[in-house]
Design a protein around this motif. Structure first.
Motif, mmCIF file in Angstrom:
data_model
loop_
_atom_site.group_PDB
_atom_site.id
_atom_site.type_symbol
_atom_site.label_atom_id
_atom_site.label_comp_id
_atom_site.label_asym_id
_atom_site.label_seq_id
_atom_site.Cartn_x
_atom_site.Cartn_y
_atom_site.Cartn_z
ATOM 1 N N PRO A 104 0.797 -1.238 0.000
ATOM 2 C CA PRO A 104 0.000 0.000 0.000
ATOM 3 C C PRO A 104 0.824 1.279 0.000
ATOM 4 O O PRO A 104 0.287 2.351 -0.303
ATOM 5 C CB PRO A 104 -0.826 -0.122 1.290
ATOM 6 N N MET A 107 0.554 3.340 -3.081
ATOM 7 C CA MET A 107 -0.719 3.998 -3.388
ATOM 8 C C MET A 107 -0.803 5.354 -2.678
ATOM 9 O O MET A 107 -0.943 5.392 -1.456
ATOM 10 C CB MET A 107 -1.892 3.119 -2.931
ATOM 11 N N VAL A 111 -5.106 9.070 -4.532
ATOM 12 C CA VAL A 111 -5.503 8.128 -5.578
ATOM 13 C C VAL A 111 -6.494 7.113 -5.018
ATOM 14 O O VAL A 111 -7.500 6.773 -5.653
ATOM 15 C CB VAL A 111 -4.265 7.428 -6.169
ATOM 16 N N VAL A 112 -6.232 6.611 -3.818
ATOM 17 C CA VAL A 112 -7.157 5.675 -3.175
ATOM 18 C C VAL A 112 -8.498 6.349 -2.920
ATOM 19 O O VAL A 112 -9.562 5.733 -3.057
ATOM 20 C CB VAL A 112 -6.551 5.150 -1.860
ATOM 21 N N VAL A 159 -3.726 2.927 3.979
ATOM 22 C CA VAL A 159 -2.590 3.331 3.147
ATOM 23 C C VAL A 159 -1.314 3.472 3.975
ATOM 24 O O VAL A 159 -0.214 3.188 3.488
ATOM 25 C CB VAL A 159 -2.911 4.653 2.425
ATOM 26 N N PHE A 311 -4.417 -1.864 -1.273
ATOM 27 C CA PHE A 311 -3.695 -1.912 -2.551
ATOM 28 C C PHE A 311 -4.500 -2.576 -3.667
ATOM 29 O O PHE A 311 -4.743 -1.966 -4.708
ATOM 30 C CB PHE A 311 -2.375 -2.648 -2.376
ATOM 31 N N PRO A 314 -8.106 -0.767 -4.660
ATOM 32 C CA PRO A 314 -7.933 0.480 -5.426
ATOM 33 C C PRO A 314 -7.332 0.251 -6.812
ATOM 34 O O PRO A 314 -7.721 0.922 -7.776
ATOM 35 C CB PRO A 314 -6.991 1.314 -4.542
ATOM 36 N N LEU A 315 -6.384 -0.694 -6.916
ATOM 37 C CA LEU A 315 -5.767 -0.975 -8.211
ATOM 38 C C LEU A 315 -6.795 -1.512 -9.195
ATOM 39 O O LEU A 315 -6.851 -1.073 -10.357
ATOM 40 C CB LEU A 315 -4.619 -1.970 -8.031
ATOM 41 N N LYS A 487 4.735 11.564 -6.286
ATOM 42 C CA LYS A 487 3.467 11.463 -5.559
ATOM 43 C C LYS A 487 3.063 12.767 -4.875
ATOM 44 O O LYS A 487 1.905 12.935 -4.503
ATOM 45 C CB LYS A 487 3.569 10.367 -4.486
ATOM 46 N N LEU A 524 -2.876 5.803 -12.411
ATOM 47 C CA LEU A 524 -2.198 4.511 -12.558
ATOM 48 C C LEU A 524 -0.721 4.693 -12.896
ATOM 49 O O LEU A 524 0.128 3.899 -12.467
ATOM 50 C CB LEU A 524 -2.878 3.687 -13.652
ATOM 51 N N VAL A 527 1.087 5.216 -9.690
ATOM 52 C CA VAL A 527 1.222 3.947 -8.959
ATOM 53 C C VAL A 527 2.308 3.081 -9.583
ATOM 54 O O VAL A 527 3.114 2.469 -8.875
ATOM 55 C CB VAL A 527 -0.127 3.203 -8.935
#
Length: 546
Positions: A104, A107, A111-112, A159, A311, A314-315, A487, A524, A527
């Protein structure tokens, strides 16, 4: 440390460079605090703060505290619990969970937030399926709101728990098996041994992990802004940009800065007063207790849930959004955002690594208290929220730009790439410094002494001996800084030049406009970039003996 001859003269340039970096890192803090009373009269500033306190500050503080409490409790439960299970017991999937539990970290919280909002909102697949399944209509049923204070707390917890997991796991692994054997001999079961033996040994490490998670929580802007939850960080941005209230933004930033400094003080106080020792050292033949039946599968489920919610889910949601998008646009604009992001990350990483190698090396060959203080100040930068750094940098730069304008100089520093890289360096130098310093510690001082006896000076030792041996640590440090820059959102959103967008900024803007399908591609991409150093760390975790 080495007590080298003619050391002071040789170290003088390094010490000056270290002093300069300490001043630059400390400047944003000074900028925020100095602007607290920047009004023409003291009464004006006091009146402004009084107005904030009577209107918005209580809500900002209350929401921030509630989210922090949720994060502290849940990260402690998940991080310590998973670390204890993985380090002490043997159950199905344990080898996988050893490294997968840190995934995680790849992430970003914002984004999550975008992913779960799309999945759980009224028009999302979950509520739509429930209405079709049970025949519910409109608002005739209750469903928990993800865009809320509680939703933000739960999101941050899934996260950020890896901070607690990593530090607690190391503490449990380094425990003395003799102490646990003694507890079992005295009739203590697994739970009693955990609370009376293992947990006290891991308490300082777990507290440090929780403090890191709370600092990241208080520093976040993207997730809470998207959820519409007023916090101290969103208050800073709103005051600066919407109300153009520089003094108000600085005062809210000062409250946030004091809160973070309080967390740092509590963490250091907790670590400084801890007096728990693992007697007997770490055994090379530690045997994990094998769990059977329901206990084994309960442990597997407990470790699987954080990975699922932090993880994998959300992915999958982001991939679904991308799949359902009208068109995947690898346009010129997308590659422009990608180029801006990579350029900023690469420039910051190279500068950060160069600075930290010099500072860590100066600390290695010097007993100077000034050098140690400089390094400590630089290490504090990571604890300062990006929004505070942005305000602290823009305030002095605004005065410099005004001074330049009066003299006909058109070069504007605020809102420039230089200011943005400066903010990144203040925020992430600590990440690079810790990695480089850890690599230097592994090089025996005897090698330095041998090099000195062969006539090598300090510069020659650094370039011909230490740098070749440090390349793995330097690469890791640069990669970590690069990913953190990719990020980073609050400082980038505040300081970036006009019409200069990064993947993080464009993801936030598209999601804020509810264009989640379009936001899926840059999200994405972030990530995928972040996953590489996390995988490297995961491989290192898997190789450690547990």
């Amino acid at each position: 440390m080495l007590d080298l001859p003619h050391q002071r003269g040789a170290l003088h340039p390094l010490l000056l460079a270290s002093l300069l970096m300490a001043v630059l890192v400390g400047l944003p803090i000074v900028g925020v605090l100095s602007n607290l009373f920047s009004s023409s009269e003291l009464n004006d500033s006091v009146s402004n703060f009084s107005h904030l306190w009577q209107t918005v500050l209580p809500e900002y503080i209350t929401n921030s505290v509630i989210i922090a409490v949720i994060v502290a409790v849940l990260t402690a439960v998940m991080g310590i619990g998973c670390a204890w299970l993985v380090a002490v017991f043997n159950f199905p999937g344990r080898k996988f969970f050893e490294w997968a539990l840190i995934m995680p970290l790849a992430m970003p919280a914002y984004v999550v937030a975008y992913a779960y909002t799309d999945f759980l909102q009224f028009t999302g697949p979950v509520q739509t399926a429930l209405r079709e399944l049970f025949g519910w209509q409109g608002q005739s049923y209750w469903f928990p709101q993800i865009r809320s204070v509680g939703g933000a707390g739960f999101l941050f917890s899934f996260v950020l728990y890896p901070y607690v997991y990593l530090l607690a796991r190391n503490a449990f692994i380094e425990r003395s098996p003799r102490m646990l054997d003694a507890a079992r001999t005295l009739g203590a079961g697994p739970w009693r041994a955990f609370f009376q033996v293992s947990l006290p040994l891991a308490r300082p490490a777990a507290a440090a992990g929780i403090a890191l998670a709370l600092m990241e929580t208080l520093a976040d802007y993207g997730a809470v802004a998207y959820f519409g939850v007023p916090t101290l960080t969103t208050g800073i941005y709103k005051s600066w940009y919407i109300f153009s209230d520089r003094s108000g933004a600085a005062q809210i930033a000062a409250v946030l800065l004091i809160a973070v400094m309080g967390l740092m003080w509590l963490e250091q106080r907790n670590r400084g007063r801890a007096r728990y020792y693992a007697v007997g050292g770490r055994s090379a033949a530690q045997v994990s207790t094998r769990l059977q039946g329901k206990q084994a599968w309960s442990a597997t489920l407990f470790c699987a849930l954080p990975i699922l919610f932090g993880f994998l889910a959300p992915l999958v949601i982001l991939l679904r959004l991308l799949w359902n998008a009208d068109a995947i646009s690898f346009s010129t604009r997308y590659f422009g955002w990608l180029q801006n992001t990579i350029t900023l990350g690469a420039i910051t990483a190279i500068i950060a690594v160069a600075i930290c190698v010099l500072m860590a090396y100066a600390a290695r060959v010097s007993n100077s208290k000034v050098q140690a203080l400089c390094n400590r100040i630089v290490s504090m930068g990571y604890a300062i929220p990006g929004a505070v750094i942005a305000v602290g940098i823009l305030i002095p730069l605004a005065y410099i730009d005004a001074w330049n304008s009066e003299r006909g100089i058109t070069w504007i520093l605020s809102g420039s790439v230089i200011a943005l890289v400066y903010a990144y360096l203040v925020r992430f130098l600590a990440v690079s410094f810790q990695s480089v310093q850890a690599g230097l510690i592994k090089i025996t001082p005897a090698m330095d002494a041998s090099a000195r006896s062969l006539g090598h000076g300090i510069t020659s030792m650094l370039m011909r001996i230490h740098v070749p041996l440090l390349w793995r640590s330097v690469l890791t440090a640069g990669l970590l800084v690069f990913v953190d820059v990719v990020k980073e959102l609050p400082a980038t959103l505040t300081i970036r030049p006009f019409n200069f967008d990064t993947l993080a900024v464009i993801t936030h803007q598209l999601a804020s406009d509810e264009r989640l399908g379009e936001a899926a591609l840059p999200a994405l991409t972030i990530v995928l970039v972040a996953i590489f150093p996390v995988v490297m760390l995961a491989r290192a975790i898997a190789k450690t003996k547990s």
